[in-house]
Design an enzyme around this catalytic site. Structure first.
Site, PDB file in Angstrom:
ATOM      1  N   ASP A  10       0.763  -1.353  -0.157  1.00 17.19           N
ATOM      2  CA  ASP A  10       0.026  -0.060  -0.236  1.00 17.19           C
ATOM      3  C   ASP A  10       0.893   1.366   0.178  1.00 17.19           C
ATOM      4  O   ASP A  10       1.772   1.329   0.411  1.00 17.19           O
ATOM      5  CB  ASP A  10      -0.770   0.163   1.087  1.00 17.19           C
ATOM      6  CG  ASP A  10      -2.145   1.113   1.001  1.00 17.19           C
ATOM      7  OD1 ASP A  10      -2.293   1.148   0.099  1.00 17.19           O
ATOM      8  OD2 ASP A  10      -2.593   1.408   2.079  1.00 17.19           O
ATOM      9  N   GLY A  11       0.428   2.235  -0.704  1.00 16.34           N
ATOM     10  CA  GLY A  11       1.113   3.665  -0.586  1.00 16.34           C
ATOM     11  C   GLY A  11       1.581   4.108  -1.791  1.00 16.34           C
ATOM     12  O   GLY A  11       2.316   5.160  -1.872  1.00 16.34           O
ATOM     13  N   GLY A  13      -0.051   5.573  -4.333  1.00 23.89           N
ATOM     14  CA  GLY A  13      -0.793   6.822  -4.618  1.00 23.89           C
ATOM     15  C   GLY A  13      -0.118   7.855  -3.796  1.00 23.89           C
ATOM     16  O   GLY A  13       0.272   8.825  -4.261  1.00 23.89           O
ATOM     17  N   ARG A  23      -0.904   9.019  -9.832  1.00 20.75           N
ATOM     18  CA  ARG A  23      -1.150   7.697  -9.208  1.00 20.75           C
ATOM     19  C   ARG A  23      -0.234   6.724 -10.129  1.00 20.75           C
ATOM     20  O   ARG A  23       0.358   5.779  -9.301  1.00 20.75           O
ATOM     21  CB  ARG A  23      -2.355   7.428  -8.961  1.00 20.75           C
ATOM     22  CG  ARG A  23      -3.255   8.256  -7.772  1.00 20.75           C
ATOM     23  CD  ARG A  23      -4.452   7.992  -7.705  1.00 20.75           C
ATOM     24  NE  ARG A  23      -4.565   6.415  -6.790  1.00 20.75           N
ATOM     25  CZ  ARG A  23      -4.326   6.264  -5.873  1.00 20.75           C
ATOM     26  NH1 ARG A  23      -4.126   7.467  -4.879  1.00 20.75           N
ATOM     27  NH2 ARG A  23      -4.322   4.983  -5.286  1.00 20.75           N
ATOM     28  N   SER A  55      -7.650  -5.712  -5.247  1.00 17.68           N
ATOM     29  CA  SER A  55      -8.425  -6.333  -4.496  1.00 17.68           C
ATOM     30  C   SER A  55      -9.869  -6.469  -5.288  1.00 17.68           C
ATOM     31  O   SER A  55     -10.098  -5.543  -6.315  1.00 17.68           O
ATOM     32  CB  SER A  55      -8.556  -5.523  -3.359  1.00 17.68           C
ATOM     33  OG  SER A  55      -9.097  -4.197  -3.521  1.00 17.68           O
ATOM     34  N   GLU A  57     -12.289  -4.742  -4.373  1.00 19.47           N
ATOM     35  CA  GLU A  57     -12.704  -3.619  -4.068  1.00 19.47           C
ATOM     36  C   GLU A  57     -12.016  -2.444  -5.037  1.00 19.47           C
ATOM     37  O   GLU A  57     -12.420  -1.438  -5.315  1.00 19.47           O
ATOM     38  CB  GLU A  57     -12.883  -2.937  -2.653  1.00 19.47           C
ATOM     39  CG  GLU A  57     -13.584  -3.758  -1.967  1.00 19.47           C
ATOM     40  CD  GLU A  57     -13.228  -5.185  -1.391  1.00 19.47           C
ATOM     41  OE1 GLU A  57     -12.076  -5.574  -1.497  1.00 19.47           O
ATOM     42  OE2 GLU A  57     -14.125  -6.215  -1.262  1.00 19.47           O
ATOM     43  N   ASN A  58     -10.850  -2.638  -5.571  1.00 14.84           N
ATOM     44  CA  ASN A  58     -10.184  -1.948  -6.215  1.00 14.84           C
ATOM     45  C   ASN A  58     -10.893  -1.672  -7.726  1.00 14.84           C
ATOM     46  O   ASN A  58     -10.606  -0.631  -8.475  1.00 14.84           O
ATOM     47  CB  ASN A  58      -8.742  -2.341  -6.638  1.00 14.84           C
ATOM     48  CG  ASN A  58      -7.903  -2.199  -5.260  1.00 14.84           C
ATOM     49  OD1 ASN A  58      -7.064  -3.087  -4.805  1.00 14.84           O
ATOM     50  ND2 ASN A  58      -8.120  -1.117  -4.391  1.00 14.84           N
ATOM     51  N   ARG A  61     -12.067   1.879  -8.520  1.00 17.44           N
ATOM     52  CA  ARG A  61     -11.202   3.048  -8.828  1.00 17.44           C
ATOM     53  C   ARG A  61     -11.577   3.627 -10.090  1.00 17.44           C
ATOM     54  O   ARG A  61     -12.013   2.649 -11.085  1.00 17.44           O
ATOM     55  CB  ARG A  61      -9.759   2.791  -8.624  1.00 17.44           C
ATOM     56  CG  ARG A  61      -9.630   2.319  -7.382  1.00 17.44           C
ATOM     57  CD  ARG A  61      -8.020   2.380  -6.829  1.00 17.44           C
ATOM     58  NE  ARG A  61      -7.777   2.095  -5.600  1.00 17.44           N
ATOM     59  CZ  ARG A  61      -6.571   2.042  -5.025  1.00 17.44           C
ATOM     60  NH1 ARG A  61      -5.446   2.497  -5.791  1.00 17.44           N
ATOM     61  NH2 ARG A  61      -6.317   1.694  -3.833  1.00 17.44           N
TER      62      ARG A  61
END
Ligand code: IPE
Ligand code: IPE
Ligand code: MG
Length: 255
Positions: A10-11, A13, A23, A55, A57-58, A61
């Site tokens: 993570d991180g 962005g 990004r 993921s 959920e990604n 985006r």
């Protein structure tokens, strides 16, 4: 040394934002950090490295970012296939592979096939969600019960474990999350039951051998009790189940 390390990368962005860049610039730098992490695992004898790359959920985006990430995956596979073979590292994807663009699915299948059989493993989670994985396992159990090949009374932890995406891979010993966030974000919810957690403030593109060594040094100091007492601590064994199934290669890693 942990046998299996899993990383929530993570991180990207925030790394790009700090550099006043887009990004995708961060995601590109993140791909370099992946190579560093792979190197660390190889040099320090970690057999399994699992990386959370995209993921379930990604998908929410912006399309530009999702497309950019898919392109980076294509490039990662193109750039690394030869090296994976040379360095004898098995490449596997876990997640809902069918959600991915078809050409990428084909590319994944090709690299998975070319590296089959190697002991050292790089597992990349794509369109992966811990809840989705558990739901997919439950659906398989339900299908088998309906068709009469599985006795519902035989459904136990081992039956579930055998229907996870990669049932032959041991649970992660250590889960690392970069960029300081103290959450799992739907990562390996079934497999993380007794994983040790390590969070670093380092943003993923900056992840280096120093961070890796810090994480494994912290792991080495942990007392893993698995619910027992210090002296008798052993990993809980999921007992053999009559309902265990052997996975065929075409369903491996996904549904
Ligand atoms: C992680 O970096 C990579 C993916 C989730 C694909 P992020 O894109 O989540 O970066 P931040 O959290 O916004 O900094
Ligand atoms: C977790 O990071 C997913 C991946 C690293 C692929 P996210 O950035 O998506 O998670 P949240 O939104 O911070 O929980
Ligand atoms: Mg993030």
């Amino acid at each position: 040394m942990p046998r299996h390390i899993a990383i929530i990368m993570d991180g990207n962005g925030r790394w790009a934002k700090k550099r006043m860049n887009i990004r995708l610039f961060g995601h590109r730098a993140g791909a370099e950090a992946v190579r560093r992490a792979m190197d660390c695992c190889r040099r320090h004898g970690v057999q399994y490295l699992t990386l959370y790359a995209f993921s379930t959920e990604n998908w929410s985006r912006p399309k530009d970012e999702v497309d950019g990430l898919m392109n980076l995956l294509r490039k990662f596979l193109r750039d690394n296939e030869r090296e994976l073979i040379e360095k004898e590292c098995r490449f596997r994807v876990m997640g809902r592979k069918a959600d991915l663009p078809e050409d990428l699915q084909a590319q994944i299948a090709q690299v998975e096939d070319a590296t089959k059989g190697f002991e050292q493993q790089l597992i990349v989670c794509l369109s992966y969600g811990g809840r989705a994985e558990i739901v997919d396992a439950a659906r398989r159990l339900a299908d088998e019960a309906r068709s009469g090949t599985l006795d519902p009374a035989a459904i136990d932890e081992a039956a579930f474990a055998a229907r996870m995406y990669l049932p032959d891979v041991p649970d992660p010993d250590l889960i690392i999350r970069t960029s300081g966030e103290l959450r799992l974000s739907n990562f390996l919810l079934w497999e993380c039951a007794y994983s040790e957690l390590f969070v670093t403030d380092t943003l993923w593109p900056d992840f280096s051998e120093k961070d890796f060594l810090e994480a494994v040094a912290s792991f080495a100091k942990r007392k893993r009790r698995f619910g027992g007492l210090d002296a008798s601590a052993t990993k809980p064994q999921i007992s053999d189940s009559k309902s265990q199934i052997s996975k065929s290669s075409d369903t491996e890693g996904a549904t």
